[in-house]
Design an enzyme around this catalytic site. Sequence first.
Site, PDB file in Angstrom:
ATOM      1  N   ILE A  17     -99.856  31.495  34.041  1.00 12.70           N
ATOM      2  CA  ILE A  17    -100.386  30.098  34.321  1.00 12.70           C
ATOM      3  C   ILE A  17    -100.821  29.759  35.513  1.00 12.70           C
ATOM      4  CG2 ILE A  17     -99.185  27.827  34.445  1.00 12.70           C
ATOM      5  CD1 ILE A  17     -96.991  28.412  32.216  1.00 12.70           C
ATOM      6  N   ASP A  36     -99.037  34.758  46.571  1.00  7.15           N
ATOM      7  CA  ASP A  36     -98.179  35.672  45.417  1.00  7.15           C
ATOM      8  C   ASP A  36     -97.881  36.882  46.221  1.00  7.15           C
ATOM      9  OD1 ASP A  36     -97.852  37.178  43.239  1.00  7.15           O
ATOM     10  OD2 ASP A  36     -98.911  35.596  42.113  1.00  7.15           O
ATOM     11  N   ASP A  63     -93.945  35.997  49.463  1.00  9.21           N
ATOM     12  CA  ASP A  63     -92.889  36.289  48.485  1.00  9.21           C
ATOM     13  C   ASP A  63     -92.096  34.702  48.649  1.00  9.21           C
ATOM     14  OD1 ASP A  63     -90.288  36.728  47.418  1.00  9.21           O
ATOM     15  OD2 ASP A  63     -90.411  38.761  48.415  1.00  9.21           O
ATOM     16  N   VAL A  64     -91.960  34.104  47.512  1.00 15.25           N
ATOM     17  CA  VAL A  64     -91.460  32.714  47.596  1.00 15.25           C
ATOM     18  C   VAL A  64     -90.030  32.853  47.999  1.00 15.25           C
ATOM     19  CG1 VAL A  64     -93.411  31.774  46.359  1.00 15.25           C
ATOM     20  CG2 VAL A  64     -91.206  32.666  45.084  1.00 15.25           C
ATOM     21  N   ASN A  90     -95.805  26.877  41.127  1.00 22.47           N
ATOM     22  CA  ASN A  90     -95.808  27.508  39.978  1.00 22.47           C
ATOM     23  C   ASN A  90     -95.129  28.765  39.724  1.00 22.47           C
ATOM     24  OD1 ASN A  90     -97.076  28.587  37.357  1.00 22.47           O
ATOM     25  ND2 ASN A  90     -97.521  30.138  38.454  1.00 22.47           N
ATOM     26  N   TYR A 155     -81.646  29.813  33.728  1.00 24.92           N
ATOM     27  CA  TYR A 155     -83.223  29.305  33.967  1.00 24.92           C
ATOM     28  C   TYR A 155     -83.429  27.800  33.607  1.00 24.92           C
ATOM     29  CZ  TYR A 155     -88.090  29.185  32.616  1.00 24.92           C
ATOM     30  OH  TYR A 155     -89.453  28.725  32.706  1.00 24.92           O
ATOM     31  N   LYS A 159     -85.015  24.652  36.159  1.00 24.20           N
ATOM     32  CA  LYS A 159     -86.239  23.912  35.482  1.00 24.20           C
ATOM     33  C   LYS A 159     -85.763  22.459  35.458  1.00 24.20           C
ATOM     34  CE  LYS A 159     -89.008  26.934  35.729  1.00 24.20           C
ATOM     35  NZ  LYS A 159     -90.158  26.971  36.357  1.00 24.20           N
TER      36      LYS A 159
END
Length: 255
Positions: A17, A36, A63-64, A90, A155, A159
Amino acid sequence: MRFQNRTVIVTGGSQGIGAGCVRVFAEAGGNVAIFDIDTVAGQRLADELNAAGPGRVAVFACDVRDTARIAAAIEETVAEFGQLDCLVNNAGVHPPATPIDDTSIDDLEHLFRINFVSTYAAAKYAVPHLRKTSGTIVNMSSMTAVLGQHQSSAYAATKGAQLSLTKALAVELGPQGIRVNAVLPSNVDTPLMRQWAATLPDPASALKRVSELQVFGRMAAPEEIGRVCLFLATEDSSFITGQGIEVEGGASLDY
């Protein structure tokens, strides 16, 4: 050229995405920063899009899970392109189906760090720049935030947290000229989706079953999600904020 002379950050923009978003914003003339850990795939995408134009794409190793690196990469983006107009949060992961009995607290905290804390941190560090441009934030949530998902409680919770953050930030930042929205996709045809199918006894049947969940009988293309993000980043959506836009191909209908 709906995004010409503007800059967007797409976290996790090297594939799936995220890559769809990068393509759409670059084709609209924007400056696009890919954040990324996979800089090889990111640079390959950037080279392709820079050759095609009209937008410009740059890759920033990020690295988030490392919030300090997120902050630094945002500053590097502004130094490179001069401003920031949109943040697309994202980056995220979806672990295999796991019942709550088998999900450790460490697993939960790790997942929240990738999927939610990174979203919060990127928004926090982007806001000072977005104030200057009356910019936008788009958080990539999921239909699991409103529908749930079997053996995916951790998960779905990450979200849902993204969606709640979207609404709260919209209230907080609206008076400052910043709009905040979320996109809730259903099933999207990405490399990760196909890798998941490849772990099953009959990958083709699994992909067919997932496709048929949508009323169109197919999954979304990443660029279709990207076009919704572009809409939310431009004046076309100037009176929309705090919303979770369900981009789900009718998957939640006909219950």
